[in-house]
Design an enzyme around this catalytic site. Structure first.
Site, short mmCIF file in Angstrom:
data_model
loop_
_atom_site.label_atom_id
_atom_site.label_comp_id
_atom_site.label_asym_id
_atom_site.label_seq_id
_atom_site.Cartn_x
_atom_site.Cartn_y
_atom_site.Cartn_z
CG ASP A 448 -0.15 -0.01 2.53
OD1 ASP A 448 0.90 -0.69 2.59
OD2 ASP A 448 -0.59 0.63 3.50
NE ARG A 452 0.69 4.25 6.42
CZ ARG A 452 -0.28 4.82 5.72
NH1 ARG A 452 -0.20 6.11 5.42
NH2 ARG A 452 -1.32 4.12 5.32
CG ASP A 453 4.13 2.43 11.42
OD1 ASP A 453 3.45 3.06 10.57
OD2 ASP A 453 3.84 2.41 12.63
CD GLU A 454 -0.59 0.60 6.52
OE1 GLU A 454 -1.66 0.13 6.17
OE2 GLU A 454 -0.43 1.80 6.83
CG ASP A 461 -4.31 -0.25 -1.33
OD1 ASP A 461 -3.79 0.88 -1.26
OD2 ASP A 461 -4.98 -0.74 -0.40
CD1 TRP A 515 -8.76 -4.05 1.80
CD2 TRP A 515 -10.61 -3.04 1.04
NE1 TRP A 515 -8.59 -2.68 1.88
CE2 TRP A 515 -9.69 -2.04 1.44
CE3 TRP A 515 -11.84 -2.65 0.53
CZ2 TRP A 515 -9.97 -0.69 1.33
CZ3 TRP A 515 -12.13 -1.29 0.41
CH2 TRP A 515 -11.20 -0.33 0.81
CD GLU A 728 -3.03 6.50 3.08
OE1 GLU A 728 -3.56 5.49 3.58
OE2 GLU A 728 -2.09 7.12 3.62
CG HIS A 749 -1.32 4.82 -0.49
ND1 HIS A 749 -0.38 4.94 0.49
CD2 HIS A 749 -2.25 3.97 0.00
CE1 HIS A 749 -0.73 4.19 1.54
NE2 HIS A 749 -1.87 3.58 1.25
#
Length: 925
Positions: A448, A452-454, A461, A515, A728, A749
């Site tokens: 995605d 960042r922390d992802e 997506d 999703w 995003e 994103h």
């Protein structure tokens, strides 16, 4: 020109097959018009020649005896046209089976025996003797984590973060590499740098990340060798291997970055003949899984960018600007004293001149290097990646030379397959932003975001973006590989697809519309683009399982209502802290996807010849669509949720097929779009569909206005602020240069970049009408705001293009159709479609340029007319800002620009002298 043929493995462009019967494809290059294949012959170097009658040249089943593990064959092809033109035999394609026989895997997973900290990087080595150099040698290497392997001091390959991320508890990936040239008689050594990467990362939100795969990395490999006398030998990882944990990489993390102390470099660590002081026996990890060949292309460095500016921030920091938001890392060359500590901190944007670090949340994106003082030293992390445009440099010895720095771009190495160009520079930049966003987020898995922390494989997506992805790059193998993990994670949840794949969040899996539908949409899009029947065959059980979950949720009513849903995620009208609070009903979104997935399962089953399954799911899809119409579509052609996404779903998913009803829905959608003054009013679900829904119902002019809007929210608003990737949120950066205050803000994103599909398919007018592109559709859509547009795409059969340009009151349409394909040309000035064969074609017809909006305007003018004329709107806003900046901003945001209201009806509180000024200014437009 003598026709020539080019042969390739469909999913394996590097010639390394992961199955015994890989499918084949070939293209013919010729300037002969209307070239259609009459027959083709394939040879595999063993004397076997297979003759294929007819035009099939896309994803053709392997016609030879299956490949044996490790076997090599040399394939060639030739083809002839129905008019007698014949190619010679193609250049040879070397094919190697990159898999092992059942039971042949004998390597153990090994790592540090006594690590002193979690996720400790390690060096591994093993020395061995050879009586002679082998005539053939293949290294089969895997890791739960990431490795870089060398033989006799030379890297075995150029892969980065190998073997990549997979669902480690369900599948471990394996690479095979020809290393014959690296081995020699006598002493040899294998060296491995090893780090935790995705295995040892902590995943989760709200400051509570959890390590779900393990605390230490491990590595397994076996080196197979064949010698001149036919004997074979295998060297495999085992307890006799050695390790040390005090190498130069002292800490490594995907999210945090890497810490390197060059003073700790171990000379000759990956070469034979060194003393083994400081090395200790490895620990063997019990791993139940046997590694499987990785299908996806490896992550590689694919491009390098130079510094475009050195910035001194208001606080005095030194920041490098690489001019492009990218994913990768920085390489620097420096000469400084031993012990000098240099820190590189990475960010996507500047906020008021300083590094914008808040969007990273718990991620750090910082690399630290301690110099050894040995002269010119190269600084570059090995096992991490960052999303960045800007790099803050601290600790640099002496004067900083920007030429010492290079940004190295990382992504899974997919070939780019589409180019777009137009007369509108902002739209051209938008398209390139989509390309950069895809590159950065297609790194081992489709993520995605990269910063960042992802950085997780969110299914929503890729579901909405997959048609665009399959156009822009050859992502067949990449996404087919990811779908293997999706199916295995799904099996663990009784058919429910987790929100992220791999399922690193480990929460309760629950069905979420748009999703989980990645299970059906992604394989179907791969088939449509590449003709890849194999992916349908592989994924049909997964596709059916997901559709069955949805049908069970819908029950007898055939409506999926009342459950938790993400809905039209990130609707721009949703509060910043409630990204799922969209205007459209979540039930409409959910039920639409039940029909969509059931229909795709029916279509996939039909392709595979499973007629009973095809008929059953077609019936389910029809029932859900009928229930959708009965519940959510009024007889007057309105949606029960009078929001653009609702209309886009009904039209785009063909849930409403009656022409009169579709026209009514399209007209209302165009009204809703104009009511927002052509600003985006859709989120994840509606945005990929809305331009197509408008154009399909006769409102391409409204689609163009929506595309070309530059006010926030819009596709071009970020471009006007200098964005080089897709954001995003529509307003990830606010007009005053502040970062959106929401907790979830990314500047890379790809989901909202699904608009690029419309640029190619509708605006430029090139799409594949049949799987693999044996038949194309050329249907350009000249609209106001453009003088020309073009799409050039590499299809499985060759290069295709569609282009149009204005020439006074005429439009010229030019098309290129590759050999062995045909096209239907739908000309924008009307008339019957034209059928053409391969070659270049040109058409000219009368199509007057769209009339520009014109007055007269006054206070009595309907708001819709003001919205349609940018000049009139600009005069209105300039006058209102002269009265009050706050009033003007609020008026632009809250007004519904409809036909039924006059301008004077909504100007509450504006004093008479301002109204008189405005009336005069409008009259002068």
């Amino acid at each position: 020109m003598q026709p020539t043929a080019t042969l390739r493995l469909t999913r394996h462009p590097d010639g390394v097959a992961t199955t015994a019967t890989p499918s084949l494809g070939w293209r013919v290059d010729t300037d002969a018009p209307g070239w259609i294949q009459a027959w083709a012959e394939l040879a595999d170097g063993t004397g076997a020649v297979h003759r294929l009658a007819g035009p099939d040249a896309v994803a053709v089943d392997w016609p030879f005896a299956p490949l044996a593990p490790g076997e090599r064959r040399t394939l060639t092809a030739r083809a002839a046209s129905s008019t007698g033109g014949e190619t010679g035999w193609s250049a040879p394609l070397e094919v190697r089976a990159g898999f092992l026989a059942a039971g042949a895997w004998e390597a153990a997973f090994v790592g540090l025996a006594d690590p002193d900290r979690v996720a400790q990087p390690a060096l591994l080595r093993h020395a061995f003797e050879l009586p002679e150099a082998p005539v053939e040698a293949v290294l089969y290497a895997s890791a739960i984590g990431a490795h870089a392997t060398s033989i006799n001091g030379a890297r075995t390959d150029d892969r980065v973060l190998a073997p990549g991320w997979s669902a480690y508890d369900k599948r471990i990936q394996l690479d095979s590499t020809d290393v014959t040239a690296l081995l020699r008689p006598g002493a040899n050594a294998i060296g491995v740098a090893l780090a935790g990467a995705w295995r040892t990362e902590g995943y989760g939100f709200f400051g509570r990340p959890q390590r779900v795969y393990g605390e230490q990395p491990s590595y397994a490999a076996q080196l197979w060798m064949r010698f001149a006398d036919g004997t074979e030998r295998t060297v495999a990882t085992g307890p006799e291997w050695l390790a040390r944990g005090d190498g130069p990489i002292t800490d490594s993390s995907i999210y945090a970055g890497e810490t390197v102390d060059l003073r700790l470099a171990v000379d000759g660590w990956d070469e034979p003949g060194i003393a083994t002081d400081g090395w200790t026996p490895v620990a063997v990890e019990e791993v139940a899984l046997t590694p499987e060949p990785r299908l996806a292309p490896p992550v590689r460095v694919t491009e390098e960018l130079a510094v475009v500016e050195v910035i001194t921030t208001p606080s005095g920091a030194t920041v490098l600007d690489f001019g492009q938001n990218l994913v990768g890392r920085v390489r620097a060359t420096v000469d400084g004293p031993a012990g000098t500590v240099i820190t590189l901190r990475h960010a996507e944007v500047l906020e008021h001149g300083e590094m914008g670090m808040r969007p990273l949340r718990a991620a750090v994106q910082t690399d630290t290097f301690t110099l050894a003082g040995t002269g010119a030293e190269v600084l570059e992390p090995e096992f991490t990646f960052h999303g960045f445009r800007y790099v803050e440099v601290t600790g640099w010895p002496g004067e900083l030379d920007p030429a010492a720095f290079t940004a190295r771009v990382l992504h899974s190495d997919m070939a780019r397959t589409a180019r777009f160009a137009s007369s509108h520079p902002l739209v051209n930049r938008l398209h390139e932003n989509v390309v950069w966003g895809m590159r950065g987020n297609f790194l081992s898995i489709p993520t995605d975001c990269p910063q960042r922390d992802e950085r997780l494989g969110w299914t929503g997506d890729i579901q909405v973006f997959s048609p665009t992805a399959a156009t822009l790059h050859d992502c067949d193998a990449f996404l087919a590989d990811w779908l293997v993990d999706l199916a295995r994670e799904q099996e663990a949840h009784d058919g429910v697809v987790p929100m992220v794949v791999p399922d690193a969040l480990r929460g309760h899996a629950r069905p979420a519309a748009a999703w989980g539908d990645a299970a059906t949409v992604v394989p179907w899009e791969l088939y449509r683009r590449y003709g890849d029947r194999e992916v349908l065959a592989d994924q049909l059980p997964s596709m059916r399982a997901w559709a069955d979950v949805l049908l069970a949720q819908a029950g007898e009513s055939r409506l999926w209502e009342g459950s938790m849903q993400f809905g039209d995620w990130l609707d721009p009208d949703a509060p910043a802290d409630q990204p799922g609070a969209a205007k459209v009903s979540r039930d409409i979104v959910a039920t639409a996807y039940v029909a969509r997935s059931a229909r795709i399962v029916s279509q996939a089953a039909a392709v595979l010849g499973d007629d009973a399954t095809a008929a059953a799911y077609a019936r389910h899809a029809d029932e859900v669509a009928a229930a959708f119409r009965a519940a959510y579509v009024t007889p007057a052609g309105r949606m029960m949720s009078d929001a653009p996404t609702a209309y886009a779903l009904a039209i785009g998913f063909d849930l409403v097929t009656d022409p009169e009803s579709r026209d009514a829905l399209g007209a209302r959608l165009a009204e809703r779009v104009r009511a927002t003054r052509y600003r985006i009013s859709t989120g994840f679900v509606g945005t990929p569909l809305i331009l197509g829904a408008l154009a399909a119902t006769g409102h391409a002019d409204a689609a163009a206005r929506l595309l070309l809007q530059t006010d926030c929210p819009s596709w071009l608003y970020p471009v006007t602020l200098g964005a080089t990737t897709i954001w995003e949120r529509w307003d990830s950066m606010l007009p005053d240069g502040s970062i959106n205050p929401g907790e979830m803000t990314s500047f890379n994103h790809y989901a909202l970049g699904a608009v690029a599909d419309w640029l190619h398919r509708s605006l430029a007018g090139l799409s594949l009408a049949t799987p693999g592109g044996t038949r194309l559709t050329i249907a350009p859509t000249p609209v106001a705001g453009f003088d020309h547009a073009s799409s050039t795409q590499e299809t499985p059969l060759g290069t295709a293009s569609s282009a149009w340009r204005r020439d006074g009151d005429e439009v010229v349409v030019e098309a290129v159709v590759p050999p062995n394909a045909t096209a239907t040309v739908v000309l924008p000035w009307g008339g019957a479609p034209v059928e053409v064969g391969s070659g270049a074609h040109a058409f000219r017809g009368t199509l007057p340029a769209p009339a520009a909006p014109a007055g007269p305007y006054s206070l009595a003018t309907p708001l819709a007319a003001i919205a349609d004329d940018p000049d009139a709107f600009a005069v209105l806003m300039a006058t209102l800002r002269g009265f009050s900046e706050g009033y003007a901003a609020g008026f632009a945001a809250r007004t519904s620009w409809t036909e039924g209201s006059a301008l004077q009806d909504v100007l509450f509180g504006v004093p008479p002298h301002t109204l008189e000024e405005l009336d005069a200014a409008l009259a002068a437009v």
